[in-house]
Motif scaffolding. Structure first.
Motif, PDB file in Angstrom:
ATOM      1  N   GLU A  86       0.752  -1.133  -0.139  1.00  0.00           N
ATOM      2  CA  GLU A  86      -0.263  -0.168   0.077  1.00  0.00           C
ATOM      3  C   GLU A  86       0.980   1.120  -0.094  1.00  0.00           C
ATOM      4  O   GLU A  86       0.498   2.259  -0.738  1.00  0.00           O
ATOM      5  N   TYR A  87       1.962   1.130   0.870  1.00  0.00           N
ATOM      6  CA  TYR A  87       2.880   2.347   0.996  1.00  0.00           C
ATOM      7  C   TYR A  87       3.593   2.482  -0.315  1.00  0.00           C
ATOM      8  O   TYR A  87       3.747   3.698  -1.098  1.00  0.00           O
ATOM      9  N   MET A  88       4.099   1.593  -0.987  1.00  0.00           N
ATOM     10  CA  MET A  88       4.828   1.583  -2.232  1.00  0.00           C
ATOM     11  C   MET A  88       3.789   2.087  -3.342  1.00  0.00           C
ATOM     12  O   MET A  88       4.539   2.550  -4.266  1.00  0.00           O
ATOM     13  N   ARG A  89       2.822   1.903  -3.617  1.00  0.00           N
ATOM     14  CA  ARG A  89       1.795   2.320  -4.603  1.00  0.00           C
ATOM     15  C   ARG A  89       1.416   3.734  -4.152  1.00  0.00           C
ATOM     16  O   ARG A  89       0.632   4.330  -5.009  1.00  0.00           O
ATOM     17  N   GLY A  90       1.626   4.153  -3.069  1.00  0.00           N
ATOM     18  CA  GLY A  90       1.036   5.699  -2.885  1.00  0.00           C
ATOM     19  C   GLY A  90       1.765   6.599  -3.963  1.00  0.00           C
ATOM     20  O   GLY A  90       2.730   6.223  -4.557  1.00  0.00           O
ATOM     21  N   PRO A  91       1.006   7.770  -4.388  1.00  0.00           N
ATOM     22  CA  PRO A  91       1.215   8.775  -5.353  1.00  0.00           C
ATOM     23  C   PRO A  91       2.790   9.265  -5.041  1.00  0.00           C
ATOM     24  O   PRO A  91       3.330   9.587  -6.336  1.00  0.00           O
ATOM     25  N   ALA A  92       3.190   9.403  -4.052  1.00  0.00           N
ATOM     26  CA  ALA A  92       4.448  10.021  -3.653  1.00  0.00           C
ATOM     27  C   ALA A  92       5.441   9.274  -3.751  1.00  0.00           C
ATOM     28  O   ALA A  92       6.645   9.676  -3.739  1.00  0.00           O
ATOM     29  N   GLN A  93       5.193   7.802  -3.815  1.00  0.00           N
ATOM     30  CA  GLN A  93       6.306   6.699  -3.571  1.00  0.00           C
ATOM     31  C   GLN A  93       6.197   5.853  -4.736  1.00  0.00           C
ATOM     32  O   GLN A  93       7.387   5.317  -4.766  1.00  0.00           O
ATOM     33  N   ALA A  94       5.261   5.768  -5.716  1.00  0.00           N
ATOM     34  CA  ALA A  94       5.215   4.842  -6.486  1.00  0.00           C
ATOM     35  C   ALA A  94       6.598   4.951  -7.447  1.00  0.00           C
ATOM     36  O   ALA A  94       7.219   4.023  -7.935  1.00  0.00           O
ATOM     37  N   ALA A  95       6.807   6.248  -7.964  1.00  0.00           N
ATOM     38  CA  ALA A  95       8.173   6.437  -8.757  1.00  0.00           C
ATOM     39  C   ALA A  95       9.174   5.721  -8.283  1.00  0.00           C
ATOM     40  O   ALA A  95      10.375   5.236  -9.085  1.00  0.00           O
ATOM     41  N   GLY A  96       9.586   6.048  -6.796  1.00  0.00           N
ATOM     42  CA  GLY A  96      10.764   5.757  -6.393  1.00  0.00           C
ATOM     43  C   GLY A  96      10.856   4.040  -6.265  1.00  0.00           C
ATOM     44  O   GLY A  96      12.071   3.746  -5.963  1.00  0.00           O
ATOM     45  N   PHE A  97       9.888   3.362  -6.643  1.00  0.00           N
ATOM     46  CA  PHE A  97       9.954   1.912  -6.149  1.00  0.00           C
ATOM     47  C   PHE A  97       9.762   1.411  -7.583  1.00  0.00           C
ATOM     48  O   PHE A  97       9.952   0.103  -7.659  1.00  0.00           O
ATOM     49  N   ALA A  98       9.489   2.031  -8.964  1.00  0.00           N
ATOM     50  CA  ALA A  98       9.483   1.499 -10.030  1.00  0.00           C
ATOM     51  C   ALA A  98      10.673   0.987 -10.573  1.00  0.00           C
ATOM     52  O   ALA A  98      11.605   1.219 -10.443  1.00  0.00           O
ATOM     53  N   GLY A  99      10.437  -0.321 -10.904  1.00  0.00           N
ATOM     54  CA  GLY A  99      11.749  -1.183 -11.582  1.00  0.00           C
ATOM     55  C   GLY A  99      12.669  -1.813 -10.651  1.00  0.00           C
ATOM     56  O   GLY A  99      13.582  -2.306 -11.056  1.00  0.00           O
ATOM     57  N   ARG A 100      12.254  -1.690  -9.205  1.00  0.00           N
ATOM     58  CA  ARG A 100      13.230  -2.203  -8.244  1.00  0.00           C
ATOM     59  C   ARG A 100      12.407  -2.885  -7.281  1.00  0.00           C
ATOM     60  O   ARG A 100      11.386  -2.565  -6.910  1.00  0.00           O
ATOM     61  N   LYS A 101      13.210  -3.865  -6.554  1.00  0.00           N
ATOM     62  CA  LYS A 101      12.735  -4.419  -5.331  1.00  0.00           C
ATOM     63  C   LYS A 101      13.025  -3.606  -4.091  1.00  0.00           C
ATOM     64  O   LYS A 101      14.130  -3.076  -3.966  1.00  0.00           O
ATOM     65  N   PRO A 102      12.074  -3.402  -3.178  1.00  0.00           N
ATOM     66  CA  PRO A 102      12.292  -2.576  -1.840  1.00  0.00           C
ATOM     67  C   PRO A 102      13.358  -3.354  -1.039  1.00  0.00           C
ATOM     68  O   PRO A 102      13.282  -4.684  -1.154  1.00  0.00           O
ATOM     69  N   LYS A 103      13.978  -2.874  -0.227  1.00  0.00           N
ATOM     70  CA  LYS A 103      15.037  -3.319   0.608  1.00  0.00           C
ATOM     71  C   LYS A 103      14.205  -3.436   2.116  1.00  0.00           C
ATOM     72  O   LYS A 103      13.895  -2.697   2.544  1.00  0.00           O
ATOM     73  N   VAL A 104      13.875  -4.924   2.495  1.00  0.00           N
ATOM     74  CA  VAL A 104      13.080  -5.071   3.561  1.00  0.00           C
ATOM     75  C   VAL A 104      14.061  -5.532   4.815  1.00  0.00           C
ATOM     76  O   VAL A 104      14.720  -6.566   4.633  1.00  0.00           O
ATOM     77  N   VAL A 105      14.236  -5.242   5.623  1.00  0.00           N
ATOM     78  CA  VAL A 105      14.959  -5.706   6.888  1.00  0.00           C
ATOM     79  C   VAL A 105      14.167  -6.025   8.340  1.00  0.00           C
ATOM     80  O   VAL A 105      13.324  -5.086   8.653  1.00  0.00           O
ATOM     81  N   LEU A 106      14.314  -7.178   8.756  1.00  0.00           N
ATOM     82  CA  LEU A 106      13.847  -7.352  10.033  1.00  0.00           C
ATOM     83  C   LEU A 106      14.939  -7.520  10.925  1.00  0.00           C
ATOM     84  O   LEU A 106      15.941  -8.224  11.036  1.00  0.00           O
ATOM     85  N   THR A 107      14.548  -6.676  12.250  1.00  0.00           N
ATOM     86  CA  THR A 107      15.656  -6.350  13.057  1.00  0.00           C
ATOM     87  C   THR A 107      15.179  -6.744  14.280  1.00  0.00           C
ATOM     88  O   THR A 107      13.933  -6.609  14.780  1.00  0.00           O
ATOM     89  N   TRP A 108      15.855  -7.789  15.166  1.00  0.00           N
ATOM     90  CA  TRP A 108      15.668  -7.782  16.384  1.00  0.00           C
ATOM     91  C   TRP A 108      15.669  -6.809  17.377  1.00  0.00           C
ATOM     92  O   TRP A 108      16.463  -5.855  17.041  1.00  0.00           O
ATOM     93  N   ALA A 109      14.982  -6.650  18.297  1.00  0.00           N
ATOM     94  CA  ALA A 109      14.949  -5.525  19.347  1.00  0.00           C
ATOM     95  C   ALA A 109      14.929  -6.195  20.764  1.00  0.00           C
ATOM     96  O   ALA A 109      14.635  -7.326  21.013  1.00  0.00           O
ATOM     97  N   PRO A 110      15.616  -5.518  21.743  1.00  0.00           N
ATOM     98  CA  PRO A 110      15.411  -5.839  23.241  1.00  0.00           C
ATOM     99  C   PRO A 110      14.203  -5.956  23.746  1.00  0.00           C
ATOM    100  O   PRO A 110      13.273  -5.574  23.414  1.00  0.00           O
ATOM    101  N   HIS A 111      14.152  -6.850  24.741  1.00  0.00           N
ATOM    102  CA  HIS A 111      12.736  -6.994  25.686  1.00  0.00           C
ATOM    103  C   HIS A 111      12.962  -7.342  26.867  1.00  0.00           C
ATOM    104  O   HIS A 111      13.968  -7.898  27.059  1.00  0.00           O
ATOM    105  N   VAL A 112      11.974  -7.170  27.878  1.00  0.00           N
ATOM    106  CA  VAL A 112      12.180  -7.500  29.136  1.00  0.00           C
ATOM    107  C   VAL A 112      11.968  -8.960  29.389  1.00  0.00           C
ATOM    108  O   VAL A 112      12.217  -9.268  30.551  1.00  0.00           O
ATOM    109  N   LYS A 113      11.364  -9.637  28.557  1.00  0.00           N
ATOM    110  CA  LYS A 113      10.912 -11.283  28.687  1.00  0.00           C
ATOM    111  C   LYS A 113      11.061 -11.674  27.515  1.00  0.00           C
ATOM    112  O   LYS A 113      10.996 -11.156  26.522  1.00  0.00           O
TER     113      LYS A 113
END
Length: 251
Positions: A86-113
């Motif tokens: 949905e974000y990638m198809r937004g009018p302000a973003q679509a051109a920036g993602f045209a013809g390329r794959k987005p880089k998606v990062v899953l990052t671990w984060a600390p937690h108390v348990k």
């Protein structure tokens, strides 16, 4: 009361009803049964067998939807993919993602348990199946997830290196998988901040909620323009409705 899930159990303990009896009755009451189960984080083999949800699938006689299980959270992951698309198809973003794959990062984060691996497993599984992203998983050493879910992703132990030029950053804690259910570190340096976000391609930030502010994610991120967390949470409605509608249509 407590349900029994083991086959051929002698029910002389605390369980008062077998899933073989309970599930078919629920199947008479409903057209779809949605179930949420939780891992013990004590016994990896038991948790990853997904006994509870498998037994409902076996005996209910109606479609079963997972609202979260010991190992996976599919409705959340569907929501996550919808939110990024949905974000990638937004009018302000679509051109920036045209013809390329987005880089998606899953990052671990600390937690108390210690927390389950289900969200991280599921997100990894869905992004890999989507096949439309340059996918990187970053975490401290010894926090590797099960390869059956992460195969196809690049694993990076240096968070800063992983974040470089990222378009989306998914923040989530999980406990250890190999030495199951443990916390090896709670290093606050793994919390995502604006300073770290500056390494990215103005990345949008996701989290499944609830979130421990200033432990997993800083206030400045959650309250800032790069956060998609509220939009992501709202999309849970549409993801669930799409799944339920498809089931009711017999698809």
């Amino acid at each position: 009361w407590a349900l029994e899930f083991e086959e051929e159990a002698i029910m002389s303990g605390n369980t008062v009803e077998h899933v073989k009896d309970a599930a078919p009755i629920m199947g008479k009451y409903f057209d779809i049964l949605c179930i949420r189960t939780f891992p013990s984080l004590k016994n990896k083999e038991d948790d990853y067998s997904e006994l509870y949800i498998r037994q409902f699938i076996k005996y209910a006689g109606i479609p079963i939807v997972s609202l979260e299980s010991a190992t996976l959270h599919p409705l959340q992951s569907l929501t996550d993919i919808i939110t990024m698309q949905e974000y990638m198809r937004g009018p302000a973003q679509a051109a920036g993602f045209a013809g390329r794959k987005p880089k998606v990062v899953l990052t671990w984060a600390p937690h108390v348990k210690p927390l389950p691996q289900c969200v991280a497993n599921s997100f990894s599984q869905w992004v890999n199946a989507w096949g439309q992203a340059d996918f990187v998983i970053t975490h401290p050493e010894d926090y590797e997830l099960a390869e059956q879910f992460t195969k196809g992703a690049r694993i990076e132990y240096d968070q800063s290196a992983a974040l470089k030029d990222a378009d989306f950053v998914y923040v989530k804690n999980w406990s250890t998988f190999r030495d199951y259910g443990k916390i090896y570190t709670n290093d606050p340096e793994w919390m995502l901040t604006n300073e770290k976000l500056a390494l990215t391609n103005q990345a949008r930030v996701l989290h499944c909620l609830p979130v421990r502010r200033n432990v997993e994610l800083s206030d400045e991120i959650l309250d800032g323009a790069n956060s998609l967390v509220t939009t992501q949470a709202g999309n849970r409605v549409w993801a669930a409705q799409a799944v339920l509608a498809a089931i009711l249509r017999g698809e």
